[in-house]
Design an enzyme around this catalytic site. Structure first.
Site, PDB file in Angstrom:
ATOM      1  N   LYS A 137     -31.934  14.581  29.739  1.00 53.18           N
ATOM      2  CA  LYS A 137     -32.643  14.332  28.470  1.00 53.18           C
ATOM      3  C   LYS A 137     -32.444  15.445  27.439  1.00 53.18           C
ATOM      4  O   LYS A 137     -33.336  15.757  26.653  1.00 53.18           O
ATOM      5  CB  LYS A 137     -34.151  14.135  28.719  1.00 53.18           C
ATOM      6  CG  LYS A 137     -34.453  13.069  29.766  1.00 53.18           C
ATOM      7  CD  LYS A 137     -35.924  13.019  30.115  1.00 53.18           C
ATOM      8  CE  LYS A 137     -36.169  12.170  31.354  1.00 53.18           C
ATOM      9  NZ  LYS A 137     -37.556  12.157  31.779  1.00 53.18           N
ATOM     10  N   ASP A 184     -44.338  10.331  37.318  1.00 56.57           N
ATOM     11  CA  ASP A 184     -45.233   9.382  36.646  1.00 56.57           C
ATOM     12  C   ASP A 184     -45.617   8.194  37.526  1.00 56.57           C
ATOM     13  O   ASP A 184     -46.707   7.648  37.396  1.00 56.57           O
ATOM     14  CB  ASP A 184     -44.622   8.897  35.321  1.00 56.57           C
ATOM     15  CG  ASP A 184     -43.236   8.297  35.491  1.00 56.57           C
ATOM     16  OD1 ASP A 184     -42.703   8.298  36.618  1.00 56.57           O
ATOM     17  OD2 ASP A 184     -42.666   7.839  34.479  1.00 56.57           O
TER      18      ASP A 184
END
Length: 520
Positions: free
Chosen positions: A199, A234
């Site tokens: 990312k 997550d």
């Protein structure tokens, strides 16, 4: 003279007639050309639809393959495309947790800090606050110390601002759940080695270091008294958040930009686990199911070229069929072929149609949900994204149908994946003694793409059958990466068991089982 004029008139008439015939012929040829182009466009769409087909028998094959790969991934490291990572989470929230807990969610160019006040058995989540902070680009390729010092500075400011709302007992250290959404090899509940960065991050001196140790050192450097109680992703956070509000939750699925699943497994069913068995006999497994692949997955030429041209060819095949990062791109590739081979948008191919990833899945969703008679949302999206103007209604209908084909395939495959997890847990049929199984779902794709969500849930019900489907609850559990991390800090607190009355107290030596039936 008159005779000469008559000849001219006759000649003109002949020429005029010939011109009319010529124009008519041109019109006929154009119509034939258009008809041929349209037939070609329809043939491309038909072939695509057939390749994307997900009949029930195929979905059951996919589910069975998922179950087989789960077994293989639990047996040994590298034994399957499914990593089946041991999370070291063997204590999920019970609802009895009390006090203030923090979460740090680092997963991209922004990070969030949260503070959650828990009110115990009857209070639930009393209050929550969060702040979102952008990471300066220079820190994304700097040093580990610089990044974590910056994060802790913002965390300290947040703690100071919120201190008047939450009154932490003076003898109690603040505790934090840390969601770190980058590649990490976890070695305990609150330790994990950074494998690499994604990312846009590139912090070389952090690779190979324990991410919790790096954060803890920054906390000490900045004088912040806080303990990192849990390192999670997550999906595990979503499972924790779902369990806090519903004791039947034992599976979590994220369907957003990417996709993943986590579930509660019996420790004895994890051959690659060589440590002491958890006292409650269970362990949360992070499947990393986006990397699932099987010969039964309905792949098309568009999926294959997308994969080859991706940053990770050969990996994350299931994710590339089901998640938000890719659905819009698949649609663009089909439209490009129709433009090139069937002139769907006219004689020239719109230049922007050739730009990879220019069509986002939210754009696709907006077109798919267009209820207007003239499909004006489709028209405006094509114009805004690709600069394609003046599309016909029948062309817009083709676009909507393509959206439906792609979303339906993705949703039905996701449902088959869930069935595979249920089969592994022995919950795909009616169980002795009854009881419900709840699945916590999160992610922007699931939350916002209504037709995708409805198709997934309908398909899962069809695969399970009416009786079993009545025992399976699918619910939206929002913000697992934030609240879920704080809840895991609470359920794994050093002070766990000290916050409830004697009648409700759970000592650390007598942890409740993660299996829903053991909760009362």
């Amino acid at each position: 003279m008159k005779q000469g004029m008559g000849k001219v008139a006759v000649g003109a008439a002949v020429i005029g007639a010939a011109a009319v015939v010529g124009v008519a012929a041109l019109v006929v040829r154009q119509r034939m050309k258009n008809s041929s182009r349209w037939a070609r466009a329809m043939a491309i769409m038909k072939a695509f639809k057939e390749k994307c087909a997900t009949p029930e028998a195929k979905l059951r094959q996919v589910a069975d393959a998922m179950t087989v790969e789960m077994h293989a991934g639990l047996a040994s490291e590298g034994g399957s495309k499914l990593k089946m990572l041991i999370s070291y989470v063997d204590s999920l929230p019970t609802g009895n947790e009390e006090g203030a807990f923090y979460a740090l969610d680092l997963g991209g160019t922004n990070f969030r800090v949260l503070r959650v006040q828990l009110g115990g058995k009857t209070g639930g989540i009393v209050h929550q606050e969060f702040a979102e902070v952008s990471i300066p680009p220079a820190l994304m390729s700097g040093t580990s110390d610089a990044l974590f010092d910056y994060i802790v500075e913002k965390l300290a400011s947040f703690v100071a601002e919120e201190e008047h709302r939450f009154h932490q007992p003076p003898d109690r250290q603040k505790e934090l759940g840390f969601t770190f959404s980058f590649p990490v090899m976890q070695t305990s509940l609150n330790t994990g080695t950074i494998i690499g960065w994604t990312k846009g991050f590139s912090i070389s001196d952090a690779v190979g270091q324990d991410v919790v140790a790096e954060l803890t050192k920054a906390l000490k450097r900045k004088g912040v008294e806080m303990r990192v109680a849990a390192l999670v992703n997550d999906t595990i956070g979503t499972l924790a958040g779902g369990r806090y509000s519903n004791k039947d939750v034992c599976i979590a699925v994220i369907l957003g930009t990417g996709t993943n699943a986590a579930y509660v497994e019996r420790a004895q069913a994890i051959p690659k686990w060589h440590g002491p068995l958890p006292q409650n006999g269970e362990m949360v497994i992070n499947m990393e199911w986006g990397n699932f692949r099987s010969s039964h997955l309905p792949l098309t030429e568009y999926d294959q070229t997308l994969d080859v041209e991706s940053l990770n060819p050969g990996d994350q095949i299931f994710e590339k069929l089901t998640s938000g990062m890719y659905l819009g791109e698949i649609l663009r590739r089909v439209l490009l072929k129709m433009a090139q081979e069937a002139s769907l948008f006219g004689d020239t191919v719109p230049p922007k149609l050739k730009s990879p990833s220019i069509l986002r899945t939210p754009d696709m969703s907006a077109m798919h949900h267009d209820q207007s008679a003239d499909l004006r949302v489709v028209a405006s999206t094509l114009k805004d994204v690709f600069e394609i103007s003046n599309t016909s209604l029948k062309t817009r209908r083709v676009v909507v149908e393509l959206c439906n084909i792609i979303a339906t395939r993705g949703a039905r495959l996701a449902a088959a994946g869930i069935l595979g997890v249920l089969k592994k847990m022995g919950r795909d049929t009616l169980r002795e003694g009854g009881g419900k199984t709840a699945i916590a779902m999160d992610g922007g794709l699931y939350e916002h793409y209504t037709k995708y969500r409805e198709c997934l849930e309908k398909t899962l019900n069809e695969l399970l059958g009416m009786e079993t489907a009545a025992t399976i609850v699918v619910e939206h559990a929002n913000d697992g990466s934030g609240i879920g991390a704080a809840l895991l800090a609470a359920s794994n607190s050093h002070y766990r068991g000290n916050e409830t009355s004697p009648g409700d107290k759970t000592s650390s030596g007598d942890k409740p089982s993660l299996t829903p039936e053991t909760f009362t």
